[in-house]
Every structure is written in C-alpha cells, then in structure tokens.
Design a protein around this motif. Structure first.
Motif, mmCIF file in Angstrom:
data_model
loop_
_atom_site.group_PDB
_atom_site.id
_atom_site.type_symbol
_atom_site.label_atom_id
_atom_site.label_comp_id
_atom_site.label_asym_id
_atom_site.label_seq_id
_atom_site.Cartn_x
_atom_site.Cartn_y
_atom_site.Cartn_z
ATOM 1 N N PHE A 39 3.620 7.560 -18.010
ATOM 2 C CA PHE A 39 4.959 7.329 -17.480
ATOM 3 C C PHE A 39 5.955 8.090 -18.352
ATOM 4 C CE2 PHE A 39 2.486 3.688 -16.165
ATOM 5 C CZ PHE A 39 2.957 3.382 -14.897
ATOM 6 N N SER A 57 13.130 5.150 -13.149
ATOM 7 C CA SER A 57 12.287 6.152 -12.491
ATOM 8 C C SER A 57 11.522 6.947 -13.542
ATOM 9 C CB SER A 57 13.142 7.100 -11.651
ATOM 10 O OG SER A 57 13.725 6.406 -10.574
ATOM 11 N N LEU A 60 5.087 10.105 -12.907
ATOM 12 C CA LEU A 60 3.791 9.434 -13.058
ATOM 13 C C LEU A 60 2.675 10.453 -12.934
ATOM 14 C CD1 LEU A 60 2.051 6.812 -13.189
ATOM 15 C CD2 LEU A 60 2.279 6.696 -10.699
ATOM 16 N N ARG A 70 7.438 10.836 -8.472
ATOM 17 C CA ARG A 70 8.348 9.807 -8.996
ATOM 18 C C ARG A 70 7.784 8.417 -8.746
ATOM 19 N NH1 ARG A 70 14.391 9.033 -9.177
ATOM 20 N NH2 ARG A 70 14.416 11.307 -9.027
ATOM 21 N N HIS A 71 7.787 7.606 -9.796
ATOM 22 C CA HIS A 71 7.402 6.201 -9.698
ATOM 23 C C HIS A 71 8.632 5.381 -10.063
ATOM 24 C CE1 HIS A 71 4.576 2.819 -9.634
ATOM 25 N NE2 HIS A 71 5.240 2.350 -10.674
ATOM 26 N N GLU A 89 7.525 -2.032 -7.442
ATOM 27 C CA GLU A 89 7.329 -0.641 -7.831
ATOM 28 C C GLU A 89 6.817 0.138 -6.638
ATOM 29 O OE1 GLU A 89 5.065 -0.366 -11.502
ATOM 30 O OE2 GLU A 89 5.695 -2.384 -12.065
ATOM 31 N N SER A 90 7.040 1.444 -6.678
ATOM 32 C CA SER A 90 6.549 2.273 -5.581
ATOM 33 C C SER A 90 6.543 3.737 -5.988
ATOM 34 C CB SER A 90 7.419 2.094 -4.329
ATOM 35 O OG SER A 90 8.747 2.529 -4.596
ATOM 36 N N ASN A 91 5.752 4.486 -5.251
ATOM 37 C CA ASN A 91 5.744 5.945 -5.362
ATOM 38 C C ASN A 91 5.301 6.489 -4.008
ATOM 39 O OD1 ASN A 91 2.774 6.278 -5.407
ATOM 40 N ND2 ASN A 91 2.929 5.280 -7.408
ATOM 41 N N TRP A 97 3.812 -1.947 -4.798
ATOM 42 C CA TRP A 97 3.110 -2.276 -6.038
ATOM 43 C C TRP A 97 3.962 -3.361 -6.697
ATOM 44 C CZ3 TRP A 97 -1.249 0.378 -8.105
ATOM 45 C CH2 TRP A 97 -1.601 0.035 -9.403
#
Length: 153
Positions: A39, A57, A60, A70-71, A89-91, A97
């Motif tokens: 990260f 942000s 990842l 981007r995560h 969380e997301s990507n 997530w």
C-alpha cells in the motif's frame, strides 16, 4: 454470485491498548500486509489520522509487483474505547471489501484479535476469497512477529 466472508482470530501477546496503538500507524499496515500486498499512499502527507469519516487512497500492488490501481479505504468506525475498527474498501477488481477489526482484551498482556472481511468481486469472488484467506493468516502471523519482537515501526 454472493459475497464471501473471511474470519480469522488470533491471540496476541500484547494488551488491547498496545495493539490498538499500533493499528493507528500506516507503517503497521504496510508491515503486516507485505509481501502479499503493498500500500503506497497517493498523497505526499504522512499524516494518517485514522478516524471515522476519513477516506484514504493507495496504490495497491499484489505481491509488491502486480499493479491493481487505486485502493480506497473509507473509515466507518474507529473506536479506541471499544477497540473496534470498521472500513469499507474497494478497488477496480474488488468493489466490496468490508473489513472489521475487533480486539478483546485478555488481561494486561494479551488480547484476542479478529479480522472479519466481507468480499464481493463478481465472478472473481471465490478466487479473491481464497487469496484473502491466506492474506489474513499471513497478516496475523506478521502481527505476532511484530508484537513478540517488540519492534517499533
């Protein structure tokens, strides 16, 4: 395809307060995630103030080499009194997530640490779930190493 949930619990040789204090540091996240995931903050600031409502942000990379873009981590709950954290969380590859961390004090020098993660990635969900199962086992082993060596990050 339905979401899947990973739950991993370990006993840590440190107080809940000690573990939670380490959770506040971005360096702890980077240490316990490596080498499964890296990260890198997308902002120059090293001032990460994990609190409810904050959004962070990161760049990842899977295993430190495979870019996943981007995560985003949105902090929903960061409760120092209850030793509880919840993030969404997301990507681009995993749109859901949802991660909860719950610490249960077990006296002055021990605590129970639980990661619970709800994952949804469409048809990729079973594969992401399998990876996450290994990832959270790895994270908790890294936590044990960090706490048993009394390493400072």
């Amino acid at each position: 395809m339905q979401s899947r949930t990973v739950i991993k619990t370990s006993r840590f040789p440190a107080s809940g307060r000690n573990v939670f204090n380490k959770l506040k540091s971005i360096q702890t996240l980077q240490y316990i995630a490596s080498p499964y995931a890296t990260f890198t903050p997308l902002t120059e600031s090293n001032d990460f103030n994990w609190k409810a409502g904050e959004i962070f942000s990161f760049r990842l990379k899977l295993f430190g080499v495979i870019p996943l873009g981007r995560h985003t981590i949105k902090v929903i709950d960061f409760n120092e009194e209850a030793y509880r954290i919840h993030t969404t969380e997301s990507n681009a590859y995993v749109p859901i997530w949802n991660h909860s961390i719950v610490l249960k004090p077990l006296g002055d020098d021990a605590s129970q640490y639980t990661d619970e993660v709800e994952i949804y990635a469409g048809w990729k969900t079973p594969f992401v779930y399998l990876w996450a199962t290994f990832f959270y086992a790895h994270r908790q082993k890294k936590w044990l190493k960090l706490l048993s060596n009394h390493e400072a990050l």
